[in-house]
Design an enzyme around this catalytic site. Structure first.
Site, PDB file in Angstrom:
ATOM      1  N   HIS A  40       0.844  -1.201   0.000  1.00  0.00           N
ATOM      2  CA  HIS A  40       0.000   0.000   0.000  1.00  0.00           C
ATOM      3  C   HIS A  40       0.880   1.252   0.000  1.00  0.00           C
ATOM      4  O   HIS A  40       0.647   2.189  -0.770  1.00  0.00           O
ATOM      5  CB  HIS A  40      -0.923  -0.021   1.222  1.00  0.00           C
ATOM      6  CG  HIS A  40      -1.607   1.284   1.495  1.00  0.00           C
ATOM      7  ND1 HIS A  40      -2.543   1.826   0.634  1.00  0.00           N
ATOM      8  CD2 HIS A  40      -1.468   2.178   2.515  1.00  0.00           C
ATOM      9  CE1 HIS A  40      -2.960   2.992   1.132  1.00  0.00           C
ATOM     10  NE2 HIS A  40      -2.324   3.226   2.257  1.00  0.00           N
ATOM     11  N   HIS A  64       3.840   7.216   5.028  1.00  0.00           N
ATOM     12  CA  HIS A  64       2.636   7.931   5.461  1.00  0.00           C
ATOM     13  C   HIS A  64       1.806   7.214   6.528  1.00  0.00           C
ATOM     14  O   HIS A  64       1.104   7.866   7.293  1.00  0.00           O
ATOM     15  CB  HIS A  64       1.758   8.322   4.257  1.00  0.00           C
ATOM     16  CG  HIS A  64       0.854   7.234   3.758  1.00  0.00           C
ATOM     17  ND1 HIS A  64       1.245   6.347   2.778  1.00  0.00           N
ATOM     18  CD2 HIS A  64      -0.408   6.878   4.104  1.00  0.00           C
ATOM     19  CE1 HIS A  64       0.254   5.507   2.549  1.00  0.00           C
ATOM     20  NE2 HIS A  64      -0.756   5.793   3.327  1.00  0.00           N
ATOM     21  N   GLU A  68       0.604   6.352  12.108  1.00  0.00           N
ATOM     22  CA  GLU A  68      -0.788   5.976  12.374  1.00  0.00           C
ATOM     23  C   GLU A  68      -0.910   4.496  12.745  1.00  0.00           C
ATOM     24  O   GLU A  68      -1.634   4.131  13.661  1.00  0.00           O
ATOM     25  CB  GLU A  68      -1.613   6.278  11.115  1.00  0.00           C
ATOM     26  CG  GLU A  68      -3.061   5.841  11.179  1.00  0.00           C
ATOM     27  CD  GLU A  68      -3.966   6.874  11.853  1.00  0.00           C
ATOM     28  OE1 GLU A  68      -3.610   8.060  11.798  1.00  0.00           O
ATOM     29  OE2 GLU A  68      -4.995   6.471  12.411  1.00  0.00           O
ATOM     30  N   ASP A  69      -0.207   3.634  12.038  1.00  0.00           N
ATOM     31  CA  ASP A  69      -0.483   2.197  12.134  1.00  0.00           C
ATOM     32  C   ASP A  69       0.631   1.339  12.730  1.00  0.00           C
ATOM     33  O   ASP A  69       0.504   0.126  12.787  1.00  0.00           O
ATOM     34  CB  ASP A  69      -0.827   1.634  10.740  1.00  0.00           C
ATOM     35  CG  ASP A  69      -2.171   2.155  10.247  1.00  0.00           C
ATOM     36  OD1 ASP A  69      -3.021   2.477  11.101  1.00  0.00           O
ATOM     37  OD2 ASP A  69      -2.358   2.265   9.031  1.00  0.00           O
ATOM     38  N   ASP A 130      -2.831   8.137  -1.294  1.00  0.00           N
ATOM     39  CA  ASP A 130      -3.300   7.132  -0.338  1.00  0.00           C
ATOM     40  C   ASP A 130      -4.729   6.711  -0.690  1.00  0.00           C
ATOM     41  O   ASP A 130      -5.051   5.532  -0.808  1.00  0.00           O
ATOM     42  CB  ASP A 130      -3.235   7.770   1.062  1.00  0.00           C
ATOM     43  CG  ASP A 130      -3.888   6.934   2.137  1.00  0.00           C
ATOM     44  OD1 ASP A 130      -3.564   5.736   2.223  1.00  0.00           O
ATOM     45  OD2 ASP A 130      -4.708   7.481   2.898  1.00  0.00           O
ATOM     46  N   ASP A 251     -20.960  12.371 -27.521  1.00  0.00           N
ATOM     47  CA  ASP A 251     -19.505  12.367 -27.350  1.00  0.00           C
ATOM     48  C   ASP A 251     -19.031  11.219 -26.461  1.00  0.00           C
ATOM     49  O   ASP A 251     -18.256  11.403 -25.547  1.00  0.00           O
ATOM     50  CB  ASP A 251     -19.021  13.709 -26.805  1.00  0.00           C
ATOM     51  CG  ASP A 251     -19.776  14.114 -25.547  1.00  0.00           C
ATOM     52  OD1 ASP A 251     -20.742  13.412 -25.176  1.00  0.00           O
ATOM     53  OD2 ASP A 251     -19.399  15.116 -24.931  1.00  0.00           O
TER      54      ASP A 251
HETATM   55 MN    MN Z   1      -2.664   4.735   3.839  1.00  0.00          MN
END
Ligand code: MN
Length: 563
Positions: A40, A64, A68-69, A130, A251
């Site tokens: 990811h 990133h 958080e994780d 993300d 179109d």
């Molecule tokens: Mn993420």
């Protein structure tokens, strides 16, 4: 463009170190869609590479989710990678895992997003990278979550990407969300459109040689000439406007011609019109008049063989890159010009129209205290289809579709809105509820001292105008607020002729102005009460003034209140 696979193998490079750090931190974690978590992080980084972002942002993209994780902290990030990457990772973490649980929380998330954007747009770009991967793997989540995330994506992230000029990402996010937000309609669409797409593509193939020949005869060598099917999501939007009647959509597939410079864009337009007549009202010059999100291109729809409509989009390579990557494309250009550091990079961004929009958005979010009001206004004012109109001075103003001269007036200035008594559009007087069209030149007629009418609330469409009208009706216009920056001093002093002179001397030495003096009638025992209004509400200035005034012997007591 950075080769990500190569970069992550180079353990001495910034990107390689970030990859190792993230891989170790996420070790043992898996995604619901299967595979190790680091995939990811890599997918997010890949998007950032594709958008032409710098190594710092790519490294932050890899990192990133580490705060958080995993057990890693922002301090760990700073120690390993420095302040700039810490700032970016922290920014993304702060945005939180946006959860649509209630309007209050969502409004709060958007506020945070806007503030982060205004500080450093790269935070949002990482967030979008993300979200892009989360949407691509949405199928693995439980159905309830799917719906929530898809709705949020189509209501917030796709429009946000669009407003940042990242049309391609915006369309992609919409396409990924559609099967979850409108499952029935999506299946209907796929079923009914497939055949038609194939028909149209066949037709385009038969046309193509004629297009190539006319360009060749005009001495134009296109960089690219291809045709592509309209996205399901934009087809769906269009169908909603046409009562789901697919016969009315001409179109489905459009030609896209990319050439070297602007002159050639117009030459291509001329060459195509030599071949087939343009359909009336279908030539759009977004080069002379870019869309509010910066999109530039020439569009034309011609009547081709057998009376079929054919749409052409003509642009330069630079315009194409911008249309694909939006603000990120600007970023890349700035980088190529060679810059010396972080600060300069931000500064070089600051005069871009995209940032002006972000600044405006930040100013607006302060205007709305109620989360629901803020969200509604955001959805209507910023994310609805836009039109752009022109002031008498030639400035372009973008507004929501359906906006009226009154919306325009409030957008320019509150006073202009409040005193608006009429409007001229393209030189002609129009009613105040007139629906403005793109490229209208709008002039507001004013009448001094005029007040807005409650009936304006029935036809204005922007939340901003409605808010200002309501405020004026309640007698709380911005004007009154400005003049309320006053303080009233209540000074109790001994009966003394000299005291007022001393007081005024102190006040003027403090560079403050006296607006009003009330003396006389009120008494407090044997003491006089003086009321003096001064022209500041700055607590700092007032407390300094109070210290000085208390130095006057005759004064016994001073109270003050802000007006
Ligand atoms: Mn993420």
């Amino acid at each position: 463009m950075i080769d990500l696979q190569k970069a992550i193998k180079d353990k001495s490079s910034l990107v390689g170190r970030a990859y190792e750090f993230a891989r170790t931190a996420h070790a043992g974690q898996t995604r619901l869609s299967g595979g190790p978590y680091i995939n990811h992080s890599l997918a997010a980084a890949e998007s950032l590479v594709r958008w032409g972002l710098d190594e710092t942002t790519i490294a932050a993209g890899l990192l990133h989710d580490t705060v958080e994780d995993t057990t890693r902290t922002t301090e760990d990030i700073e120690r390993e990678f420095g302040k700039e990457i810490r700032f970016l990772v922290e920014g993304v973490t702060k945005l939180g895992k946006v959860k649509y649980r209630g309007e209050e929380e969502q409004a709060d998330n958007i506020r945070r997003m806007i503030l982060a954007m205004a500080e450093d747009i790269r935070v949002i770009l990482i967030k979008l990278a993300d979200r892009r991967h989360n949407m691509a793997t949405l199928g693995a989540l439980p159905p309830q979550k799917q719906k929530r995330i898809a709705v949020e994506t189509s209501e917030i992230y796709a429009p946000l990407a669009y407003r940042l000029g990242m049309q391609s990402l915006s369309g992609e996010l919409e396409d990924l969300a559609l099967p979850y937000t409108h499952p029935k309609e999506y299946h209907w669409l796929v079923e009914h459109v497939r055949e038609r797409y194939e028909e149209r593509e066949k037709y385009m193939k038969t046309i193509r040689p004629a297009v190539e020949k006319v360009l060749h005869d005009s001495g134009i060598k296109p960089i690219a000439l291809d045709f592509r099917a309209k996205r399901y999501s934009s087809l769906f939007k269009k169908l909603q406007r046409y009562d789901m009647d697919i016969e009315k959509i001409y179109d489905l597939v459009a030609f896209r011609i990319i050439v070297s410079n602007v002159e050639e864009c117009y030459a291509v337009l001329g060459a195509i019109h030599k071949l087939w007549p343009p359909a009336p009202g279908k030539i759009k010059d977004y080069i002379a008049m870019p869309k509010p999100n910066g999109y530039r291109s020439l569009h034309t729809t011609v009547i081709g063989p057998d009376g079929h409509f054919i749409e052409f989009q003509i642009r330069t390579k630079e315009m194409h890159d911008e249309a694909e990557n939006g603000i990120a494309a600007h970023w890349a250009y700035e980088e190529k010009k060679g810059d010396k550091g972080y600060i300069q990079r931000i500064a070089s961004f600051a005069d871009k129209r995209e940032l002006a929009w972000v600044e405006q958005l930040r100013a607006w979010q302060n205007e709305f205290a109620e989360p629901k009001e803020f969200l509604d206004s955001l959805k209507i004012d910023f994310f609805k289809d836009r039109i752009f109109v022109i002031t008498p001075k030639g400035e372009i103003v973008d507004l929501s579709q359906g906006a009226t001269p009154v919306d325009f007036a409030y957008r320019i200035h509150t006073t202009l809105g409040n005193q608006c008594s009429g409007a001229r559009v393209n030189g002609k007087i129009v009613p105040l509820d007139y629906k403005l069209q793109s490229q209208d030149v709008v002039e507001i007629l004013v009448q001094k001292g005029k007040k807005p009418s409650a009936s304006w609330l029935n036809f204005t469409v922007t939340g901003y105008a409605k808010k200002k009208i309501k405020a004026a009706l309640r007698g709380e216009s911005g004007l009154l607020k400005k003049s309320s920056l006053k303080t009233e001093l209540r000074i109790t002093s001994e009966d003394s002729i000299g005291v007022l002179k001393d007081i005024t001397a102190v006040i003027s030495r403090s560079h403050l102005n006296i607006l009003q003096i009330h003396s006389g009638s009120e008494r407090n025992g044997r003491f006089h009460v003086l009321k003096i209004t001064i022209d500041t509400a700055d607590r700092d200035k007032i407390s300094k003034l109070l210290v000085k005034l208390k130095g006057i012997r005759e004064i016994k007591e001073i109270e003050y209140r802000l007006l």
